[in-house]
Design a protein around this motif. Structure first.
Motif, PDB file in Angstrom:
ATOM      1  N   GLU A 273       0.947  -1.335  -0.055  1.00 62.67           N
ATOM      2  CA  GLU A 273       0.060  -0.040   0.128  1.00 62.67           C
ATOM      3  C   GLU A 273       0.709   1.136   0.081  1.00 62.67           C
ATOM      4  N   VAL A 274       0.171   2.255  -0.551  1.00 59.57           N
ATOM      5  CA  VAL A 274       0.726   3.323  -0.480  1.00 59.57           C
ATOM      6  C   VAL A 274       0.409   4.301   0.622  1.00 59.57           C
ATOM      7  N   LEU A 275       1.202   4.928   1.333  1.00 58.09           N
ATOM      8  CA  LEU A 275       0.737   5.759   2.703  1.00 58.09           C
ATOM      9  C   LEU A 275       1.090   7.144   2.332  1.00 58.09           C
ATOM     10  N   ASP A 276       0.186   8.114   2.797  1.00 63.77           N
ATOM     11  CA  ASP A 276       0.370   9.587   2.586  1.00 63.77           C
ATOM     12  C   ASP A 276       1.105  10.127   3.739  1.00 63.77           C
ATOM     13  N   GLN A 277       2.280   9.663   3.974  1.00 64.21           N
ATOM     14  CA  GLN A 277       3.445   9.997   4.974  1.00 64.21           C
ATOM     15  C   GLN A 277       4.839   9.886   4.265  1.00 64.21           C
ATOM     16  N   GLU A 278       5.607  10.420   4.845  1.00 59.15           N
ATOM     17  CA  GLU A 278       7.036  10.316   4.092  1.00 59.15           C
ATOM     18  C   GLU A 278       7.662   9.119   4.932  1.00 59.15           C
ATOM     19  N   ASN A 279       7.646   8.953   5.916  1.00 66.04           N
ATOM     20  CA  ASN A 279       8.377   7.669   6.593  1.00 66.04           C
ATOM     21  C   ASN A 279       7.607   6.912   7.548  1.00 66.04           C
ATOM     22  N   PHE A 280       7.375   5.537   7.220  1.00 64.16           N
ATOM     23  CA  PHE A 280       6.440   4.719   8.223  1.00 64.16           C
ATOM     24  C   PHE A 280       7.091   4.003   9.204  1.00 64.16           C
ATOM     25  N   GLN A 281       8.511   3.343   9.089  1.00 59.82           N
ATOM     26  CA  GLN A 281       8.797   2.556   9.909  1.00 59.82           C
ATOM     27  C   GLN A 281      10.288   2.810  10.168  1.00 59.82           C
ATOM     28  N   GLY A 282      10.939   3.883   9.309  1.00 59.70           N
ATOM     29  CA  GLY A 282      12.437   4.254   9.821  1.00 59.70           C
ATOM     30  C   GLY A 282      13.341   3.355   9.478  1.00 59.70           C
ATOM     31  N   ASN A 283      13.104   2.238   8.717  1.00 61.36           N
ATOM     32  CA  ASN A 283      13.973   1.090   8.327  1.00 61.36           C
ATOM     33  C   ASN A 283      13.280   0.418   7.069  1.00 61.36           C
ATOM     34  N   PHE A 304      15.586   1.277   0.686  1.00 56.11           N
ATOM     35  CA  PHE A 304      16.776   0.777   0.075  1.00 56.11           C
ATOM     36  C   PHE A 304      17.551   1.776  -0.798  1.00 56.11           C
ATOM     37  N   THR A 305      16.978   2.847  -1.152  1.00 63.18           N
ATOM     38  CA  THR A 305      17.594   3.591  -1.995  1.00 63.18           C
ATOM     39  C   THR A 305      17.768   5.183  -1.534  1.00 63.18           C
ATOM     40  N   GLY A 306      17.252   5.261  -0.159  1.00 68.04           N
ATOM     41  CA  GLY A 306      17.619   6.559   0.573  1.00 68.04           C
ATOM     42  C   GLY A 306      16.742   7.675  -0.111  1.00 68.04           C
ATOM     43  N   GLY A 307      15.247   6.904  -0.285  1.00 67.72           N
ATOM     44  CA  GLY A 307      14.486   7.873  -1.100  1.00 67.72           C
ATOM     45  C   GLY A 307      13.740   9.250  -0.297  1.00 67.72           C
ATOM     46  N   THR A 308      13.532  10.247  -0.933  1.00 68.08           N
ATOM     47  CA  THR A 308      13.218  11.678  -0.069  1.00 68.08           C
ATOM     48  C   THR A 308      11.691  11.870  -0.641  1.00 68.08           C
ATOM     49  N   GLN A 309      11.024  10.854  -1.052  1.00 67.44           N
ATOM     50  CA  GLN A 309       9.700  11.110  -1.793  1.00 67.44           C
ATOM     51  C   GLN A 309       8.775  11.709  -0.615  1.00 67.44           C
ATOM     52  N   ALA A 310       7.786  12.140  -0.970  1.00 69.78           N
ATOM     53  CA  ALA A 310       6.623  12.945   0.023  1.00 69.78           C
ATOM     54  C   ALA A 310       6.047  11.854   0.501  1.00 69.78           C
ATOM     55  N   ARG A 311       5.597  10.560  -0.274  1.00 61.53           N
ATOM     56  CA  ARG A 311       4.909   9.445   0.326  1.00 61.53           C
ATOM     57  C   ARG A 311       5.689   8.137   0.372  1.00 61.53           C
ATOM     58  N   THR A 312       5.181   6.925   0.884  1.00 61.55           N
ATOM     59  CA  THR A 312       6.159   5.895   1.034  1.00 61.55           C
ATOM     60  C   THR A 312       5.102   4.752   0.680  1.00 61.55           C
ATOM     61  N   VAL A 313       5.757   3.714   0.362  1.00 64.94           N
ATOM     62  CA  VAL A 313       5.189   2.317   0.004  1.00 64.94           C
ATOM     63  C   VAL A 313       5.627   1.194   1.169  1.00 64.94           C
ATOM     64  N   ILE A 314       5.024   0.409   1.437  1.00 63.53           N
ATOM     65  CA  ILE A 314       4.977  -0.507   2.576  1.00 63.53           C
ATOM     66  C   ILE A 314       4.430  -1.729   1.601  1.00 63.53           C
ATOM     67  N   SER A 315       5.122  -2.863   2.217  1.00 60.76           N
ATOM     68  CA  SER A 315       4.522  -4.213   1.870  1.00 60.76           C
ATOM     69  C   SER A 315       4.781  -5.124   3.123  1.00 60.76           C
ATOM     70  N   ARG A 316       3.651  -5.874   3.590  1.00 62.77           N
ATOM     71  CA  ARG A 316       3.556  -6.627   4.449  1.00 62.77           C
ATOM     72  C   ARG A 316       3.669  -8.169   3.711  1.00 62.77           C
ATOM     73  N   GLU A 317       4.387  -8.788   4.363  1.00 67.68           N
ATOM     74  CA  GLU A 317       4.637 -10.206   3.832  1.00 67.68           C
ATOM     75  C   GLU A 317       4.030 -11.327   4.940  1.00 67.68           C
TER      76      GLU A 317
END
Length: 384
Positions: A273-283, A304-317
């Motif tokens: 999912e795409v989250l409307d925040q810059e940083n979700f978990q810091g790692n 993984f690439t030190g991204g500075t995008q305004a939003r973030t993408v996370i994947s739960r496994e």
């Protein structure tokens, strides 16, 4: 080991045939792409096919919100082989990413792999001597001399505290069965570092392609014909007629129509999912090692690439038992499955113009560098 008779036979067929391609490469993942690159550079005519609508296999990355998302789980390149590192460097620029995952146990955060930061958080110890003494005390108290299962093996290596909080539930979620029912050999050793070192891999070279793995694989396949959305096993006879030799990287049991039975795998389901925040978990990677959390880990791809995008993408496994139609990820290399694989391997050796390779073709869990090394070796065997 290379099957030299097959290799020599394949070279002979290739020299004498008038088919449109020297090699049909089934699978556009790392193994197939590396072999295709080597064959093309040797002047061979290659056709690469893949049943998926994209190249790069399980290392496929796609842009979401400007972030390279690892669709099939996190892939961090690491190797001690300068040959392999130099090879991938021909096709991609790598960053300096260092894998330093953390474990979340009911809100407590522990560094991985087990190191002095972990031991300080677990027990409040501050010296290697104190940490070693605590581990040895728990190992002696357990009194396990001949581990009969994974639980006993783990406790005999690192004691009860580390096992209960950071190994037991995570492993049971991964494998879908109690640790007492898993064989001891799954955990042959557990790294214990008596230093404040959070680098997960003991590898000389490590990083992530700055433009993503898909771009790297595309560079490997540059100049080679690729057809996507093609299911080899559905149209095998027609496809076999196109080339002298087949490089097959699909499941070895599927190739033979499961005639001896199906090999077992663990699969993984992803919720991205795409989250409307810059940083979700810091790692980039956080493992969830308690029993109540249904997923095994969360990946935050931008880290993984030190991204500075305004939003973030996370994947739960979520780990799951493999069923036909799902993607097989991790071979279950127990005695039963390994014995069945050996039977399929014997059948494969009778296929004089088919080479079986890669994770699924070899029923072996490979790191990326091992896949590349195996493909380079096979190319050398066949191409001379």
């Amino acid at each position: 080991m290379p099957h030299l008779w097959n290799a020599e036979h394949a070279r002979t067929v290739s020299r004498s045939s008038s088919r449109p391609y020297d090699y049909l490469i089934v699978g556009a993942g790392l193994y197939g792409a590396v072999f295709a690159r080597q064959a093309k550079d040797a002047g061979k005519r290659c056709l690469v096919i893949d049943r998926r609508p994209h190249i790069a296999g399980n290392v496929y990355t796609e842009k979401v919100e400007g972030i390279d998302v690892h669709r099939y789980g996190a892939h961090i390149f690491h190797t001690n082989s300068k040959q392999v590192w130099d090879y991938v460097g021909r096709f991609a620029e790598f960053n300096r990413f260092t894998n330093s995952p953390v474990a979340n146990y009911k809100g407590e955060i522990f560094d991985l792999p087990f190191n002095m930061n972990t031991f300080n958080r677990m027990w409040g110890v501050t010296t290697p001597e104190q940490a070693r003494a605590r581990i040895d005390e728990q190992r002696r108290a357990a009194g396990i001399t001949d581990p009969r299962n994974l639980e006993e093996q783990a406790i005999s290596l690192v004691g009860t505290d580390l096992y209960e909080k950071l190994i037991k539930h995570y492993t049971e979620k991964q494998w879908g069965r109690p640790c007492t029912e898993l064989p001891a050999f799954i955990i042959r050793r557990l790294p214990v570092r008596l230093t404040y070192d959070n680098n997960y891999f003991n590898a000389r070279y490590q990083g992530i392609p700055v433009d993503g793995y898909t771009a790297m694989v595309a560079a490997m396949l540059n100049g080679t014909e690729v057809r996507l959305g093609v299911d080899y096993l559905q149209d095998k006879a027609a496809l076999d007629a196109l080339a002298d030799v087949v490089i097959y990287t699909g499941p070895i049991d599927a190739y033979f129509g499961y005639r001896l039975g199906a090999l077992q795998y663990r699969s993984v389901r992803f919720e991205t999912e795409v989250l409307d925040q810059e940083n979700f978990q810091g790692n980039a990677v956080v493992n969830y090692t308690d029993a109540d959390t249904p997923y095994t880990r969360i990946i935050e791809h931008k880290h993984f690439t030190g991204g500075t995008q305004a939003r973030t993408v996370i994947s739960r496994e979520y780990s799951a038992e493999w069923k036909p139609g799902q993607e097989p990820y991790y071979p279950i290399n127990d005695e039963t499955n390994d014995a069945l694989y050996r039977q399929y391997r014997a059948l494969a050796e009778q296929e004089s113009t088919v080479v079986f390779g890669g994770r699924l073709g070899s029923y072996t869990y490979y790191d990326m560098d091992q896949v590349i090394e195996a493909a380079l070796q096979k190319a050398e065997d066949l191409l001379g």
